[in-house]
Design a protein around this motif. Structure first.
Motif, PDB file in Angstrom:
ATOM      1  N   LEU A  17      56.475   9.783 -31.337  1.00 38.71           N
ATOM      2  CA  LEU A  17      56.175  10.779 -32.355  1.00 38.71           C
ATOM      3  C   LEU A  17      55.636  10.070 -33.594  1.00 38.71           C
ATOM      4  CD1 LEU A  17      56.451  13.520 -33.878  1.00 38.71           C
ATOM      5  CD2 LEU A  17      58.871  12.996 -34.162  1.00 38.71           C
ATOM      6  N   TYR A  18      54.502  10.555 -34.101  1.00 37.30           N
ATOM      7  CA  TYR A  18      53.882   9.991 -35.307  1.00 37.30           C
ATOM      8  C   TYR A  18      53.944  11.024 -36.428  1.00 37.30           C
ATOM      9  CZ  TYR A  18      51.776   6.209 -32.515  1.00 37.30           C
ATOM     10  OH  TYR A  18      51.568   5.109 -31.713  1.00 37.30           O
ATOM     11  N   VAL A  19      54.447  10.605 -37.583  1.00 37.67           N
ATOM     12  CA  VAL A  19      54.422  11.421 -38.802  1.00 37.67           C
ATOM     13  C   VAL A  19      53.502  10.699 -39.780  1.00 37.67           C
ATOM     14  CG1 VAL A  19      55.754  12.433 -40.677  1.00 37.67           C
ATOM     15  CG2 VAL A  19      56.739  12.287 -38.382  1.00 37.67           C
ATOM     16  N   ILE A  20      52.393  11.352 -40.127  1.00 37.74           N
ATOM     17  CA  ILE A  20      51.294  10.658 -40.792  1.00 37.74           C
ATOM     18  C   ILE A  20      51.073  11.231 -42.193  1.00 37.74           C
ATOM     19  CG2 ILE A  20      48.834  10.091 -40.645  1.00 37.74           C
ATOM     20  CD1 ILE A  20      49.115  10.590 -37.577  1.00 37.74           C
ATOM     21  N   GLY A  21      51.089  10.316 -43.191  1.00 35.39           N
ATOM     22  CA  GLY A  21      50.748  10.710 -44.560  1.00 35.39           C
ATOM     23  C   GLY A  21      51.723  11.710 -45.143  1.00 35.39           C
ATOM     24  N   THR A  48      56.982   6.335 -37.062  1.00 34.35           N
ATOM     25  CA  THR A  48      57.011   6.606 -35.619  1.00 34.35           C
ATOM     26  C   THR A  48      58.457   6.712 -35.138  1.00 34.35           C
ATOM     27  OG1 THR A  48      57.020   4.256 -34.977  1.00 34.35           O
ATOM     28  CG2 THR A  48      54.871   5.329 -35.273  1.00 34.35           C
ATOM     29  N   LEU A  49      58.646   7.572 -34.146  1.00 39.07           N
ATOM     30  CA  LEU A  49      59.966   7.740 -33.529  1.00 39.07           C
ATOM     31  C   LEU A  49      59.805   7.710 -32.012  1.00 39.07           C
ATOM     32  CD1 LEU A  49      63.051   8.528 -33.860  1.00 39.07           C
ATOM     33  CD2 LEU A  49      62.287  10.869 -33.433  1.00 39.07           C
ATOM     34  N   SER A  50      60.508   6.792 -31.379  1.00 37.44           N
ATOM     35  CA  SER A  50      60.524   6.742 -29.918  1.00 37.44           C
ATOM     36  C   SER A  50      61.789   7.436 -29.432  1.00 37.44           C
ATOM     37  CB  SER A  50      60.511   5.290 -29.433  1.00 37.44           C
ATOM     38  OG  SER A  50      60.833   5.226 -28.063  1.00 37.44           O
ATOM     39  N   LEU A  51      61.639   8.311 -28.430  1.00 34.65           N
ATOM     40  CA  LEU A  51      62.811   8.978 -27.884  1.00 34.65           C
ATOM     41  C   LEU A  51      63.710   8.016 -27.111  1.00 34.65           C
ATOM     42  CD1 LEU A  51      61.475  12.438 -26.675  1.00 34.65           C
ATOM     43  CD2 LEU A  51      62.590  11.856 -28.809  1.00 34.65           C
ATOM     44  N   LYS A  52      63.179   6.849 -26.756  1.00 37.87           N
ATOM     45  CA  LYS A  52      64.012   5.848 -26.089  1.00 37.87           C
ATOM     46  C   LYS A  52      65.094   5.328 -27.026  1.00 37.87           C
ATOM     47  CE  LYS A  52      61.118   3.654 -22.557  1.00 37.87           C
ATOM     48  NZ  LYS A  52      60.429   2.398 -22.210  1.00 37.87           N
ATOM     49  N   THR A  53      64.682   5.012 -28.246  1.00 39.77           N
ATOM     50  CA  THR A  53      65.589   4.359 -29.185  1.00 39.77           C
ATOM     51  C   THR A  53      66.158   5.314 -30.217  1.00 39.77           C
ATOM     52  OG1 THR A  53      63.750   3.800 -30.677  1.00 39.77           O
ATOM     53  CG2 THR A  53      64.305   2.218 -28.943  1.00 39.77           C
ATOM     54  N   ASN A  54      65.479   6.468 -30.429  1.00 46.47           N
ATOM     55  CA  ASN A  54      65.868   7.415 -31.473  1.00 46.47           C
ATOM     56  C   ASN A  54      65.974   6.721 -32.821  1.00 46.47           C
ATOM     57  OD1 ASN A  54      66.533   9.923 -32.544  1.00 46.47           O
ATOM     58  ND2 ASN A  54      68.728   9.659 -32.180  1.00 46.47           N
ATOM     59  N   GLN A  55      64.994   5.861 -33.096  1.00 49.10           N
ATOM     60  CA  GLN A  55      64.947   5.142 -34.380  1.00 49.10           C
ATOM     61  C   GLN A  55      63.550   5.260 -34.973  1.00 49.10           C
ATOM     62  OE1 GLN A  55      66.106   1.108 -33.522  1.00 49.10           O
ATOM     63  NE2 GLN A  55      68.288   1.595 -33.459  1.00 49.10           N
TER      64      GLN A  55
END
Length: 599
Positions: A352-356, A373-380
């Motif tokens: 997941l990308y959150v931009i600007g 960025t958020l990876s569902l693998k790490t939830n970080q």
């Protein structure tokens, strides 16, 4: 005369009586008592007429009981075989202990199955044609299944010709492939067997793991298996491998470099990604098209993710939520590091990308270039390479391994026509051709090597009746005026070759057919909606939150959660969101973990 009258009355009385009913009596204990008595007769050797012999043991039995219990014994004793005349029958390949257990089962219907005896018991049940006992052994083994033994259970089921055990073991191997791939039994698979797993759509594994599994299998016996690298590598669905992993790790693997075909396949992917075309070099030794269009595996399942936005008409939200369609439940992910107003949100490679956006949790509001960025693998949450220009109120869309960011409000808080592109392969941004006309809050979607920008509003907040089309391969824009387009703050989503524009200060939803270059009217929304979000999950549109105009012409926040089915042109309600939300991101992401941290 009197005598005749009496006889007549007697006959009449007999005719008036109800007919005698047939009473069917069923003795529920008869069958069990019969078995009990037969077993006693066997134990006391009364009326027994055959001895079953194994090792040095002789077990007295009744032929009629054996014939009634098994097709094997029926064939033996009811045909013109020598056994019909013999008092002693030798059963080779069955131990006396197993034979005693089976005979007890025949006379009582009871048997103890344990890991110590299940295999010889299953073999004997198969030989003597006790089908229910055979399936009972299969059920017992199915209860013992785990990722460490399911491959060996498949081999066992093949030897035993037990389809039920094989199906269950295969199902576990497919669903738990992450654990199965680490077991020693994997290395004993033959080439056709491992090929069968790696080419199966139902394999629950990421493509990176598929590659690592085939490499580990080859390295277990490199002399005899290295020649299979090209055949195995074709089973890796390179389209779904993260570009960084593909070009920095896979491409440099010595096994891959030893195969001309493998290097050609990687070069094909590189050319496809750089040129954003759908054709590869005609000189390639393999037809790459079927490999490129292979569907995503049943890795796990896609889930809907909501992030950011305005919650309950209060301050901007840091929350990220995930909805599991199978359980119909919401769970909370890790919170965004900062509060952002009118950021943009996209998903690429299960990230997941959150931009600007405009930061709102600092003393002075700043227009941001930051990419979280958020990876569902790490939830970080982590940060990626920042944009070239700060902006908010912009739109973002993904295509292959690119993220395109369009327009919005720039550092001077004026609308901008600038476009930039993020290359996830190299983690870098580059400027692209600007939009012909700067617009705010358009509907944006990508399809067939083009990005479509529908409508929006100009600096005077007037609707723009334009379709701006960006040709990705040529880095060029074109414009089409269209009176049908009149949307502001409406999301767009692509299903097949149609782009759906949902609301935008209107109840109307229309679909733009990119191939036919025409609009199609769809079923209306219930209210005039804006500032909502849309995403595609399992070929259906999911619409979340937003704002709507109520019956008193007042704008209110919404917690609605609705689904649109393009096949039936119908809307269904999916319940409500955990809270009212608008200007948020709504994305579809592949679930690779369920270790969310509740906020």
């Amino acid at each position: 005369m009197q005598r005749h009258s009496a006889e007549y009355l007697k006959r009449q009385k007999s005719m008036d009586r109800p007919a005698v009913e047939v009473f069917l009596y069923k003795d529920k204990e008869q069958s069990s008592n019969l078995l009990l008595q037969l077993n006693r007769l066997r134990q006391e050797k009364i009326l027994t007429d055959v001895l079953l012999c194994s090792d040095k043991s002789e077990i007295p039995c009744h032929r009629n009981v054996l014939v009634s219990s098994s097709p094997y014994f029926r064939a033996m004793f009811c045909n013109n075989f020598v056994e019909t005349q013999q008092m002693k029958i030798s059963l080779k390949g069955i131990t006396s202990a197993i034979l005693c257990s089976i005979i007890d089962y025949v006379y009582t219907g009871l048997i103890n199955i344990s890991m110590e005896i299940v295999l010889p018991l299953m073999q004997a049940a198969s030989m003597l044609q006790y089908g229910r006992l055979f399936e009972a052994c299969s059920s017992f083994l199915q209860e013992q299944l785990n990722p460490d033994n399911c491959l060996s259970m498949i081999r066992l089921s093949d030897i035993m010709n037990c389809n039920t055990l094989r199906d269950k073991a295969k199902e576990m191997a497919m669903k738990s492939f992450s654990d199965v791939s680490a077991s020693e039994d994997l290395y004993d698979l033959s080439l056709p067997e491992i090929m069968g797993y790696l080419e199966d759509d139902g394999l629950c594994a990421e493509e990176e793991q598929v590659f690592e599994t085939l490499v580990a299998w080859i390295h277990h016996d490199p002399l005899s298996r290295s020649g299979a690298i090209s055949d195995l590598f074709k089973k890796v669905r390179l389209r779904y491998v993260h570009p960084t992993y593909l070009f920095q790790f896979i491409a440099n693997d010595p096994l891959i470099q030893s195969s001309t075909l493998c290097t050609e396949l990687i070069e094909c992917v590189r050319r496809l990604m750089f040129s954003v075309s759908t054709k590869c070099n005609d000189n390639t030794a393999v037809d790459f098209q079927p490999l490129w269009v292979a569907p995503r595996r049943c890795t796990y399942h896609d889930m809907l993710v909501l992030v950011g936005g305005r919650k309950n008409n209060e301050q901007t939200s840091r929350e990220a939520l995930v909805f599991d369609d199978s359980s119909q439940k919401w769970q909370w992910l890790a919170k965004l590091p900062v509060r952002l107003y009118k950021a943009s949100y996209v998903a690429l490679h299960s990230v997941l990308y959150v931009i600007g956006g405009l930061t709102t949790n600092t003393k002075y509001r700043q227009i941001s270039t930051t990419v979280y960025t958020l990876s569902l693998k790490t939830n970080q949450w982590r940060t990626a390479e920042p944009m070239l220009e700060p902006r908010f109120g912009h739109q973002s869309v993904t295509y292959l391994h690119f993220i395109f960011v369009l327009g919005g409000l720039g550092p001077d808080r004026q609308s901008t026509d600038s476009v930039e592109r993020y290359n996830s392969m190299f983690n870098q941004w580059e400027s692209m051709a600007p939009m012909p006309k700067a617009v705010l809050h358009p509907a944006v979607a990508a399809s067939n090597k083009r990005i479509y920008v529908f409508g929006g509003e100009d600096t005077m907040q007037s609707p723009v009746r334009l379709i701006q089309v960006y040709h990705i391969t040529r880095n060029m824009w074109s414009m089409m005026e269209n009176r049908t387009v009149k949307n502001v703050s409406a999301p767009a989503a692509t299903v097949d070759d149609k782009i759906y524009i949902v609301g935008g200060y209107t109840r109307r939803m229309i679909a733009y057919d990119t191939k036919a270059n025409r609009f199609i009217k769809c079923a209306n929304l219930k209210e005039r909606r804006m500032h909502h979000s849309a995403t595609v999950l399992n070929n259906k549109l999911y619409i979340t939150g937003g704002r709507y105009v109520n019956g008193h012409n007042v704008i209110e926040d919404s917690d609605t959660f609705e689904c649109y089915d393009p096949e039936t042109d119908t809307w269904t309600t999916k319940g409500t969101l955990p809270h009212k939300l608008f200007d948020h991101g709504s994305l579809t992401m592949t679930c690779v973990s369920q270790t969310w941290v509740k906020s």
